[in-house]
Every structure is written in structure tokens, then in C-alpha cells.
Write an enzyme that holds these catalytic residues in place. Structure first.
Site, PDB file in Angstrom:
ATOM      1  N   TYR A 194     -47.081  91.950 -86.767  1.00 33.22           N
ATOM      2  CA  TYR A 194     -48.467  92.009 -86.328  1.00 33.22           C
ATOM      3  C   TYR A 194     -48.474  92.358 -84.843  1.00 33.22           C
ATOM      4  O   TYR A 194     -48.199  91.516 -83.991  1.00 33.22           O
ATOM      5  CB  TYR A 194     -49.115  90.649 -86.613  1.00 33.22           C
ATOM      6  CG  TYR A 194     -50.565  90.470 -86.207  1.00 33.22           C
ATOM      7  CD1 TYR A 194     -51.352  91.526 -85.764  1.00 33.22           C
ATOM      8  CD2 TYR A 194     -51.147  89.212 -86.289  1.00 33.22           C
ATOM      9  CE1 TYR A 194     -52.670  91.330 -85.397  1.00 33.22           C
ATOM     10  CE2 TYR A 194     -52.468  89.000 -85.934  1.00 33.22           C
ATOM     11  CZ  TYR A 194     -53.220  90.066 -85.485  1.00 33.22           C
ATOM     12  OH  TYR A 194     -54.527  89.864 -85.115  1.00 33.22           O
ATOM     13  N   LYS A 249     -48.962  95.666 -88.810  1.00 39.14           N
ATOM     14  CA  LYS A 249     -50.406  95.565 -88.621  1.00 39.14           C
ATOM     15  C   LYS A 249     -50.653  95.944 -87.173  1.00 39.14           C
ATOM     16  O   LYS A 249     -50.336  95.191 -86.249  1.00 39.14           O
ATOM     17  CB  LYS A 249     -50.924  94.150 -88.901  1.00 39.14           C
ATOM     18  CG  LYS A 249     -52.436  94.040 -88.655  1.00 39.14           C
ATOM     19  CD  LYS A 249     -52.953  92.629 -88.564  1.00 39.14           C
ATOM     20  CE  LYS A 249     -54.438  92.655 -88.163  1.00 39.14           C
ATOM     21  NZ  LYS A 249     -55.006  91.316 -87.923  1.00 39.14           N
ATOM     22  N   GLY A 306     -55.541  98.055 -87.589  1.00 38.33           N
ATOM     23  CA  GLY A 306     -56.016  96.719 -87.259  1.00 38.33           C
ATOM     24  C   GLY A 306     -57.222  96.660 -86.348  1.00 38.33           C
ATOM     25  O   GLY A 306     -57.559  95.589 -85.851  1.00 38.33           O
ATOM     26  N   ASP A 316     -61.190  97.480 -86.349  1.00 34.58           N
ATOM     27  CA  ASP A 316     -62.348  97.884 -87.154  1.00 34.58           C
ATOM     28  C   ASP A 316     -63.200  98.939 -86.467  1.00 34.58           C
ATOM     29  O   ASP A 316     -63.908  99.704 -87.133  1.00 34.58           O
ATOM     30  CB  ASP A 316     -63.219  96.658 -87.460  1.00 34.58           C
ATOM     31  CG  ASP A 316     -62.484  95.615 -88.297  1.00 34.58           C
ATOM     32  OD1 ASP A 316     -61.466  95.967 -88.918  1.00 34.58           O
ATOM     33  OD2 ASP A 316     -62.930  94.458 -88.317  1.00 34.58           O
ATOM     34  N   GLU A 317     -63.121  99.012 -85.147  1.00 37.89           N
ATOM     35  CA  GLU A 317     -63.956  99.955 -84.406  1.00 37.89           C
ATOM     36  C   GLU A 317     -63.449 101.391 -84.455  1.00 37.89           C
ATOM     37  O   GLU A 317     -64.156 102.315 -84.030  1.00 37.89           O
ATOM     38  CB  GLU A 317     -64.108  99.507 -82.952  1.00 37.89           C
ATOM     39  CG  GLU A 317     -62.819  99.321 -82.179  1.00 37.89           C
ATOM     40  CD  GLU A 317     -62.272  97.899 -82.239  1.00 37.89           C
ATOM     41  OE1 GLU A 317     -61.840  97.394 -81.196  1.00 37.89           O
ATOM     42  OE2 GLU A 317     -62.274  97.305 -83.336  1.00 37.89           O
TER      43      GLU A 317
END
Length: 305
Positions: free
Chosen positions: A137, A167, A192, A194-195
Site C-alpha cells: 500500500y 495499491k 488509489g 478517487d479524484e
């Protein structure tokens, strides 16, 4: 290894009025996410306040999510910790109870400053669950591990048998795409942020992703992918811009972990307050945020139960 197609949600951890983990909302939570197009969950990570949870709490949450998961719903367990022995134990537990996969971010302390240190950290954790895919991550804003991820892939390639991918929660779309292209797409690069789903789709990748605002705005975010696949670029742009409008609102209220968690209450699933040291929203802030969300017609577009 199987690559993830679609969006995985990073859920919040429910707490009761006394600040204890509240497992009761999780079955309804899982059902709601699946209904709104999410393909699974990545639990006990940053959105889930994972570093503020005890090992026992993290294991109970993992057990409850796995028991509540609808058929085909993936449960990935974040097992990262400042103590690598704890991380490995959590990984062993995740494999034992039937998790789909595991993941870990770099620890916030001590800060990792070299690729080899990061590889060793991931190697020891992944060995605790050799039958499960392991995802790193990458969220350097949380832990200061601003390391080149293409170099990381080169170093980890062939060394960790169950390494699945990354991620990727960082702003460099260029680096994300270079990682995606590594050895003709060998590793699963989960978007990872969302924008920026749409520009990542336009680069030819982003088959899968893990999001935080998917908790309450999953219909919009999965809709971006659906519109892109259908060739409706204008619709995809409209949805991506709306997703950014929602993110602009939560940024006024200390981001997704604080503001986003309170949005869950506003859409019908009260998950309680955040743990110390997060500064919780006041009732006045909640009403102000609600008004901002109403101004962008959020409640007619958000996740539904």
C-alpha cells in the site's frame, strides 16, 4: 495471480459511544457496498484507523467482515504495523480465517528510506500468509516513504512469491502508469485516488482500484468506469468532476477519515466517532457539511441502502 477488476472499498471502523469497536453494523455495511457496485473491502487500513486498533480488535474486525461478505465479495486485510512481528501474526491470522488477500503500507515509524528496507519489511510480512496475494500500500503522505515504485517492483520481482502488486495512492500518474507497464503489466496496479480514476483509465490501465470515498460515493465512482467502458466520455467526465466536488467538501472537514466517516451517518449508517488523536467533527460542522453536500445534490447521487 488473479487481478482485481472493479473498485474495492476501504471501510471505516465502527465505534460505539464508548469508543469501543462496534461489530454490529458490518453485515449491513457489506451488503450496502455490494449493492452499490463495490467488489470487496480493504479493511483496517488508513480509512479504518488501523494503527489506532489493537491486534485483537483488528482480528475481530477481519473475522466479522469475512463472515459478512456476500458471495464473491473480496476481503483484503491490511496487516501493516510498526512491529513487523505483529504484522506477520496478523497475516497468518488473515490466511487462517479465509481472507482473499493481505496488504501493508510502510510503517510511519521508523521511516523507511531505502528500497531494500521496504522489500525486507514486505518480505517478512508476506511470508506469514504465503497462500494469499500480498499488496504493498503506497501512501507516502502517511509515512514519508517517498520511494520510486518502479525500482521497488524491480527489487521485489521474483523475491516475494505471493507479491501481487501495489495499491498506489500518490499523485504521480506518470509513475503509476510506468508501474502498470512494468514487464507488460505483470503486477496488479490498484489505483488509489478517487479524484483521478478517469485519467488513469485513459492511460490504458486502472482495471482495479481501492477507494475511500467509495464508502458513500461508490455509485458515482463505479459509474466512471462503466461510462468509460461504454465509450461515453462526457458521462465519465461528468462523474469524475462530481467525485471531485465531493472530495472538495470533505477537505473542508479534515478529509475522508473524519468528514467522510460522518457522511456515513448522514446517509443512514452511523459508524460513531473517530479515535484519538483525530479531532472529531462538531454538530455544527456536521450541519455545515450537510448543507455543502446538499448544494451539489449529493444525497440524490450517493450510495443507497
Amino acid at each position: 495471480m488473479e487481478k482485481i477488476i472493479g473498485l474495492i472499498d476501504a471501510p471505516f471502523t465502527p465505534f460505539d459511544a464508548n469508543g469501543e469497536v462496534n461489530l454490529n453494523p458490518i453485515p449491513a455495511y457489506a451488503k450496502m457496498l455490494a449493492k452499490n457496485g463495490l467488489k470487496g473491502v480493504f479493511i483496517n487500513g488508513s480509512s479504518g484507523e488501523g494503527y489506532m486498533l489493537t491486534e485483537e480488535e483488528r482480528m475481530k474486525l477481519a473475522e466479522t467482515w469475512i463472515a459478512a461478505a456476500p458471495e464473491g465479495f473480496k476481503v483484503i486485510v491490511h496487516v501493516g504495523s510498526c512491529c513487523v512481528k505483529s504484522s506477520r501474526m496478523l497475516a497468518e491470522h488473515a490466511q487462517k480465517i479465509g481472507a482473499w488477500g493481505i496488504g501493508a503500507m510502510a510503517p510511519p515509524f521508523p521511516r523507511i528510506g531505502r528500497i531494500e528496507e521496504l522489500v525486507e519489511y514486505c518480505e517478512q510480512i508476506a511470508a506469514g500468509a504465503p497462500e494469499l496475494p500480498f499488496y504493498f500500500y503506497h501512501i507516502p503522505a502517511f509515512n514519508g516513504a517517498f520511494l520510486p515504485m518502479v525500482d521497488f517492483l524491480k527489487a521485489v520481482d521474483g523475491r516475494i512469491p505471493n507479491f501481487a502488486g501495489i495499491k498506489y495512492t500518490f499523485e504521480s500518474l506518470y509513475e503509476y502508469n510506468q508501474c502498470r507497464l512494468y514487464k507488460n503489466g505483470k503486477f496488479d496496479m490498484l489505483h488509489g485516488q478517487d479524484e483521478t480514476i478517469l485519467p488513469s483509465l485513459a492511460q490504458g490501465g486502472a482495471q482495479g482500484g481501492i477507494g475511500g470515498t467509495t464508502n458513500y460515493n461508490g455509485r458515482c465512482l463505479t459509474g466512471i468506469i462503466d461510462a468509460w467502458k461504454a465509450g461515453d466520455i462526457e458521462k465519465a467526465r461528468e462523474l469524475q468532476n462530481f467525485a471531485q466536488d465531493v472530495i472538495n467538501v470533505i477537505c473542508h472537514y479534515r478529509g475522508n477519515i473524519v468528514g467522510g466517516k460522518r457522511i456515513m451517518k448522514l446517509i443512514g449508517l452511523d459508524l460513531g466517532r473517530n479515535r484519538t488523536p483525530f479531532r472529531n467533527m462538531t454538530d455544527e460542522e456536521e450541519q455545515s457539511m450537510k448543507a455543502e453536500l446538499e448544494a451539489i445534490d449529493f444525497f440524490n447521487k450517493c450510495n443507497v441502502f
